[in-house]
Scaffold this active site. Structure first.
Site, PDB file in Angstrom:
ATOM      1  N   SER A   1      56.115  53.324  19.264  1.00  0.00           N
ATOM      2  CA  SER A   1      55.397  53.597  20.324  1.00  0.00           C
ATOM      3  C   SER A   1      53.881  53.915  20.297  1.00  0.00           C
ATOM      4  O   SER A   1      53.454  54.345  19.318  1.00  0.00           O
ATOM      5  CB  SER A   1      56.027  55.094  20.995  1.00  0.00           C
TER       6      SER A   1
ATOM      7  N   THR B   1      61.229  57.321  26.180  1.00  0.00           N
ATOM      8  CA  THR B   1      61.554  55.744  26.422  1.00  0.00           C
ATOM      9  C   THR B   1      62.951  55.768  26.396  1.00  0.00           C
ATOM     10  O   THR B   1      63.927  56.864  26.396  1.00  0.00           O
ATOM     11  CB  THR B   1      60.828  55.215  24.908  1.00  0.00           C
TER      12      THR B   1
ATOM     13  N   LYS C   1      66.009  57.909  29.378  1.00  0.00           N
ATOM     14  CA  LYS C   1      65.324  57.958  31.091  1.00  0.00           C
ATOM     15  C   LYS C   1      66.395  58.201  31.833  1.00  0.00           C
ATOM     16  O   LYS C   1      65.871  59.186  32.936  1.00  0.00           O
ATOM     17  CB  LYS C   1      64.739  56.515  31.271  1.00  0.00           C
TER      18      LYS C   1
ATOM     19  N   ASN D   1      60.757  58.897  33.464  1.00  0.00           N
ATOM     20  CA  ASN D   1      60.308  58.862  32.344  1.00  0.00           C
ATOM     21  C   ASN D   1      59.262  59.782  31.778  1.00  0.00           C
ATOM     22  O   ASN D   1      58.541  59.673  30.705  1.00  0.00           O
ATOM     23  CB  ASN D   1      59.829  57.338  32.243  1.00  0.00           C
TER      24      ASN D   1
ATOM     25  N   ASP E   1      56.438  54.680  35.577  1.00  0.00           N
ATOM     26  CA  ASP E   1      56.472  53.264  35.555  1.00  0.00           C
ATOM     27  C   ASP E   1      55.970  52.544  36.883  1.00  0.00           C
ATOM     28  O   ASP E   1      55.355  51.435  36.736  1.00  0.00           O
ATOM     29  CB  ASP E   1      57.836  52.988  35.189  1.00  0.00           C
TER      30      ASP E   1
ATOM     31  N   ALA F   1      67.966  42.890  35.637  1.00  0.00           N
ATOM     32  CA  ALA F   1      68.543  43.921  36.638  1.00  0.00           C
ATOM     33  C   ALA F   1      68.847  45.141  36.071  1.00  0.00           C
ATOM     34  O   ALA F   1      69.584  45.966  36.498  1.00  0.00           O
ATOM     35  CB  ALA F   1      69.721  43.009  37.191  1.00  0.00           C
TER      36      ALA F   1
ATOM     37  N   ARG G   1      76.235  43.106  35.946  1.00  0.00           N
ATOM     38  CA  ARG G   1      75.115  43.781  35.224  1.00  0.00           C
ATOM     39  C   ARG G   1      74.213  44.230  36.012  1.00  0.00           C
ATOM     40  O   ARG G   1      73.043  44.712  35.483  1.00  0.00           O
ATOM     41  CB  ARG G   1      74.825  42.711  33.977  1.00  0.00           C
TER      42      ARG G   1
ATOM     43  N   TYR H   1      54.956  44.386  25.582  1.00  0.00           N
ATOM     44  CA  TYR H   1      53.617  44.614  25.260  1.00  0.00           C
ATOM     45  C   TYR H   1      53.268  44.451  23.898  1.00  0.00           C
ATOM     46  O   TYR H   1      52.192  44.568  23.379  1.00  0.00           O
ATOM     47  CB  TYR H   1      52.966  46.127  25.675  1.00  0.00           C
TER      48      TYR H   1
ATOM     49  N   GLY I   1      51.993  43.186  29.502  1.00  0.00           N
ATOM     50  CA  GLY I   1      52.803  44.393  29.503  1.00  0.00           C
ATOM     51  C   GLY I   1      51.976  45.654  29.077  1.00  0.00           C
ATOM     52  O   GLY I   1      52.068  46.684  29.633  1.00  0.00           O
TER      53      GLY I   1
END
Length: 282
Positions: A15, A62, A66, A87, A103, A131, A159, A226, A247
């Protein structure tokens, strides 16, 4: 009195949240604030949260924490409630625990920053790749940008439960298209805004759809990954003439909003950006 905050997750060693938050504290002169990193898995989240004392201001979360964080919250802010994802946990006087979502803010600001002409009411077509929980945040972000009927590209309908439930709470009407169809290609290439919410490497299979394609400069792709930038799909999108939103811009802006929520001071975006870019370059 000292103040504490931290990022939790499993795994969490990668992170960059400590880099961002510590840079913010330094810029704001908050010398009595600390920001830590703790590897905490879902079964241990409640015990960790309950063991914090009154010096704690908040927690960044993270995966896989969440959704569990939502159940622990005494109050969930409206945006987090409709997205279905928390988050950020905020400690309040008296032990009250507030669940929030930054987010969506991160996605919106990243798109506005990276797009030559910021998406708005005239940005009619949006596509979300994936999704899951991040796709639910993307759905809310597109709604803020005036796109209320995006297309969700997914591997299978089975899903897509998380984003479908979020859409129902938001009152928006996305269309669901399986990712390996001609229709998916048509929607992807015709979109004003595309948000890829897939993990690193998972969108690589879509790169071939961009072969020989000419995109407009105001067609923007935001890839939430990212690390390892640019991703394969971002490189292909840019080579085709479109604009990209890295990102790390989402990461930057969602962290700046967390700083605001935890400290009561606006997140110093440029100081945080400088620290982030240095960390990514190392």
């Amino acid at each position: 009195m000292s103040h504490h905050a931290a990022v939790l997750g499993h795994p969490v060693a990668h992170s960059l949240s400590p880099v961002l938050h510590r840079a913010a504290y330094a810029e704001l002169g908050l010398t009595d604030w600390t920001y830590e990193l703790h590897d905490v898995d879902e079964p241990d989240l409640e015990a960790f949260v309950r063991s914090r004392d009154s010096s704690w201001a908040g927690l960044s979360l993270t995966m896989p924490l969440k959704q569990r964080a939502m159940a622990l919250s005494d109050h969930v802010e409206s945006l987090a409630k409709v997205v279905g994802v928390v988050n950020t946990l905020l400690f309040q006087p008296g032990g009250l625990l507030i669940g929030a979502n930054t987010d969506v803010h991160g996605l919106v600001q990243a798109l506005r920053e990276a797009t030559p002409q910021a998406p708005g009411a005239d940005a009619r077509r949006g596509v979300i790749i994936g999704a899951g929980a991040t796709a639910a945040a993307a759905l809310a972000a597109l709604g803020e940008l005036g796109i209320h009927a995006p297309v969700v590209l997914m591997r299978s309908v089975g899903r897509a439960g998380v984003v479908m439930r979020a859409a129902g709470r938001m009152g928006v009407t996305p269309e669901y298209v399986t990712i390996d169809t001609d229709r998916a290609r048509s929607e992807l290439l015709g979109a004003d805004v595309v948000i890829s919410t897939l993990p690193h490497g998972a969108a690589d299979s879509l790169v071939g759809l961009l072969d020989g394609v000419a995109l407009e400069a105001d067609q923007v792709l935001l890839d939430v990954v990212y690390e390892g930038w640019p991703t394969a799909i971002a490189s292909a999108w840019r080579s085709a003439g479109g604009s990209i939103s890295p990102g790390y811009l989402m990461l930057l802006h969602q962290a700046a909003e967390q700083v605001r929520l935890m400290t009561g001071r606006p997140g110093p975006v440029e100081a945080m950006r400088s620290a982030l870019m240095q960390a990514l370059a190392d």
